[in-house]
Scaffold this motif. Structure first.
Motif, PDB file in Angstrom:
ATOM      1  N   ARG A 153     -30.582  53.456  29.458  1.00 52.15           N
ATOM      2  CA  ARG A 153     -31.472  52.489  30.127  1.00 52.15           C
ATOM      3  C   ARG A 153     -31.062  52.290  31.582  1.00 52.15           C
ATOM      4  O   ARG A 153     -31.899  52.253  32.474  1.00 52.15           O
ATOM      5  N   MET A 154     -29.747  52.156  31.806  1.00 52.44           N
ATOM      6  CA  MET A 154     -29.261  51.953  33.174  1.00 52.44           C
ATOM      7  C   MET A 154     -29.567  53.186  34.027  1.00 52.44           C
ATOM      8  O   MET A 154     -30.018  53.066  35.163  1.00 52.44           O
ATOM      9  N   LEU A 155     -29.339  54.374  33.469  1.00 48.44           N
ATOM     10  CA  LEU A 155     -29.589  55.612  34.213  1.00 48.44           C
ATOM     11  C   LEU A 155     -31.071  55.765  34.553  1.00 48.44           C
ATOM     12  O   LEU A 155     -31.424  56.182  35.652  1.00 48.44           O
ATOM     13  N   GLN A 156     -31.924  55.413  33.586  1.00 54.53           N
ATOM     14  CA  GLN A 156     -33.360  55.533  33.826  1.00 54.53           C
ATOM     15  C   GLN A 156     -33.813  54.538  34.890  1.00 54.53           C
ATOM     16  O   GLN A 156     -34.663  54.843  35.712  1.00 54.53           O
ATOM     17  N   LYS A 157     -33.197  53.356  34.888  1.00 59.05           N
ATOM     18  CA  LYS A 157     -33.496  52.337  35.892  1.00 59.05           C
ATOM     19  C   LYS A 157     -33.141  52.878  37.286  1.00 59.05           C
ATOM     20  O   LYS A 157     -33.756  52.523  38.282  1.00 59.05           O
ATOM     21  N   LEU A 158     -32.142  53.752  37.340  1.00 55.10           N
ATOM     22  CA  LEU A 158     -31.690  54.326  38.607  1.00 55.10           C
ATOM     23  C   LEU A 158     -32.325  55.702  38.867  1.00 55.10           C
ATOM     24  O   LEU A 158     -31.789  56.521  39.602  1.00 55.10           O
ATOM     25  N   ASN A 159     -33.455  55.953  38.211  1.00 52.69           N
ATOM     26  CA  ASN A 159     -34.253  57.174  38.424  1.00 52.69           C
ATOM     27  C   ASN A 159     -33.582  58.493  38.048  1.00 52.69           C
ATOM     28  O   ASN A 159     -33.807  59.505  38.698  1.00 52.69           O
ATOM     29  N   CYS A 160     -32.747  58.460  37.024  1.00 52.26           N
ATOM     30  CA  CYS A 160     -32.116  59.701  36.589  1.00 52.26           C
ATOM     31  C   CYS A 160     -32.929  60.356  35.492  1.00 52.26           C
ATOM     32  O   CYS A 160     -33.587  59.685  34.700  1.00 52.26           O
ATOM     33  N   LYS A 161     -32.838  61.670  35.446  1.00 51.36           N
ATOM     34  CA  LYS A 161     -33.426  62.436  34.352  1.00 51.36           C
ATOM     35  C   LYS A 161     -32.270  62.588  33.354  1.00 51.36           C
ATOM     36  O   LYS A 161     -31.206  63.109  33.706  1.00 51.36           O
ATOM     37  N   THR A 162     -32.445  62.059  32.144  1.00 51.67           N
ATOM     38  CA  THR A 162     -31.321  61.999  31.218  1.00 51.67           C
ATOM     39  C   THR A 162     -31.451  62.933  30.020  1.00 51.67           C
ATOM     40  O   THR A 162     -32.551  63.219  29.549  1.00 51.67           O
ATOM     41  N   THR A 163     -30.303  63.387  29.552  1.00 47.13           N
ATOM     42  CA  THR A 163     -30.193  64.201  28.343  1.00 47.13           C
ATOM     43  C   THR A 163     -29.058  63.584  27.534  1.00 47.13           C
ATOM     44  O   THR A 163     -28.117  63.038  28.105  1.00 47.13           O
ATOM     45  N   VAL A 164     -29.139  63.679  26.212  1.00 43.36           N
ATOM     46  CA  VAL A 164     -28.103  63.110  25.357  1.00 43.36           C
ATOM     47  C   VAL A 164     -27.464  64.191  24.496  1.00 43.36           C
ATOM     48  O   VAL A 164     -28.149  65.062  23.962  1.00 43.36           O
ATOM     49  N   ALA A 165     -26.148  64.120  24.372  1.00 43.76           N
ATOM     50  CA  ALA A 165     -25.410  64.936  23.410  1.00 43.76           C
ATOM     51  C   ALA A 165     -24.615  63.942  22.573  1.00 43.76           C
ATOM     52  O   ALA A 165     -24.121  62.940  23.100  1.00 43.76           O
ATOM     53  N   HIS A 166     -24.519  64.186  21.270  1.00 44.25           N
ATOM     54  CA  HIS A 166     -23.862  63.203  20.396  1.00 44.25           C
ATOM     55  C   HIS A 166     -22.377  63.440  20.195  1.00 44.25           C
ATOM     56  O   HIS A 166     -21.698  62.645  19.559  1.00 44.25           O
ATOM     57  N   ASN A 167     -21.868  64.533  20.746  1.00 49.25           N
ATOM     58  CA  ASN A 167     -20.430  64.778  20.718  1.00 49.25           C
ATOM     59  C   ASN A 167     -20.097  65.844  21.759  1.00 49.25           C
ATOM     60  O   ASN A 167     -20.989  66.437  22.357  1.00 49.25           O
ATOM     61  N   GLY A 168     -18.803  66.069  21.955  1.00 52.60           N
ATOM     62  CA  GLY A 168     -18.367  67.023  22.971  1.00 52.60           C
ATOM     63  C   GLY A 168     -18.873  68.427  22.740  1.00 52.60           C
ATOM     64  O   GLY A 168     -19.203  69.149  23.682  1.00 52.60           O
ATOM     65  N   LYS A 169     -18.962  68.828  21.477  1.00 51.77           N
ATOM     66  CA  LYS A 169     -19.412  70.189  21.166  1.00 51.77           C
ATOM     67  C   LYS A 169     -20.866  70.387  21.614  1.00 51.77           C
ATOM     68  O   LYS A 169     -21.202  71.418  22.190  1.00 51.77           O
ATOM     69  N   GLU A 170     -21.713  69.393  21.357  1.00 50.86           N
ATOM     70  CA  GLU A 170     -23.116  69.486  21.796  1.00 50.86           C
ATOM     71  C   GLU A 170     -23.190  69.607  23.319  1.00 50.86           C
ATOM     72  O   GLU A 170     -24.019  70.342  23.847  1.00 50.86           O
ATOM     73  N   ALA A 171     -22.321  68.886  24.011  1.00 51.65           N
ATOM     74  CA  ALA A 171     -22.296  68.943  25.478  1.00 51.65           C
ATOM     75  C   ALA A 171     -21.910  70.345  25.941  1.00 51.65           C
ATOM     76  O   ALA A 171     -22.566  70.932  26.804  1.00 51.65           O
ATOM     77  N   VAL A 172     -20.857  70.895  25.350  1.00 46.91           N
ATOM     78  CA  VAL A 172     -20.398  72.240  25.709  1.00 46.91           C
ATOM     79  C   VAL A 172     -21.500  73.260  25.427  1.00 46.91           C
ATOM     80  O   VAL A 172     -21.761  74.152  26.236  1.00 46.91           O
ATOM     81  N   ASP A 173     -22.188  73.088  24.290  1.00 45.73           N
ATOM     82  CA  ASP A 173     -23.280  74.007  23.934  1.00 45.73           C
ATOM     83  C   ASP A 173     -24.393  73.987  24.984  1.00 45.73           C
ATOM     84  O   ASP A 173     -24.963  75.029  25.308  1.00 45.73           O
ATOM     85  N   LEU A 174     -24.700  72.809  25.532  1.00 46.69           N
ATOM     86  CA  LEU A 174     -25.736  72.710  26.572  1.00 46.69           C
ATOM     87  C   LEU A 174     -25.331  73.531  27.804  1.00 46.69           C
ATOM     88  O   LEU A 174     -26.145  74.238  28.385  1.00 46.69           O
TER      89      LEU A 174
END
Length: 132
Positions: free
Chosen positions: A27-48
């Motif tokens: 919510r805070m990031l969107q308020k600051l005009n960011c395009k957001t993506t979510v990963a639920h753990n470190g492995k998902e982040a690395v995979d991205l």
């Protein structure tokens, strides 16, 4: 009149397994005009990153299933993710040391304040504009 946000929106990745913490940060990031993506753990982040996705800034929680925040930071850095700003976010007292040792750019204790987030993003945006 030129807008404050030049070029494309700042792309932020939120790596967080606790839903409520994730929603607050998004919510805070969107308020600051960011395009957001979510990963639920470190492995998902690395995979991205392995898929070739790029982000301007990544927020990592510390303790997550499969792969912790600091482990993910180390892995992404070793894969060549040097341009991306990596931020460790944790309520854990030992969090800062773990993240800085892993190669994060900075550490922010939870709960994060909107002003803190805003100044971090301004830094990322100005760095991005200088490299254009």
């Amino acid at each position: 009149m030129a807008s404050k946000m030049q070029g494309s929106a700042t792309k932020a990745l939120v790596v967080e397994d606790i839903k409520v913490d994730c929603v607050i940060l998004l919510r805070m990031l969107q308020k600051l005009n960011c395009k957001t993506t979510v990963a639920h753990n470190g492995k998902e982040a690395v995979d991205l990153f392995l898929e070739g996705k790029t982000f301007d800034i990544v927020f990592f929680d510390k303790d997550m299933p499969l792969m912790t925040g600091p482990e993910a930071v180390t892995k992404i850095r070793s894969m060549g993710g040097t341009e991306v700003k990596m931020v460790g976010v944790s309520a854990d007292f030992g969090g800062m040391e773990a993240f800085m040792h892993a190669g994060a750019d900075m550490f922010v204790p939870k709960p994060m304040k909107l002003e803190t987030l805003d100044s971090m993003l301004q830094e990322v945006i100005s760095k991005k504009n200088m490299s254009v």
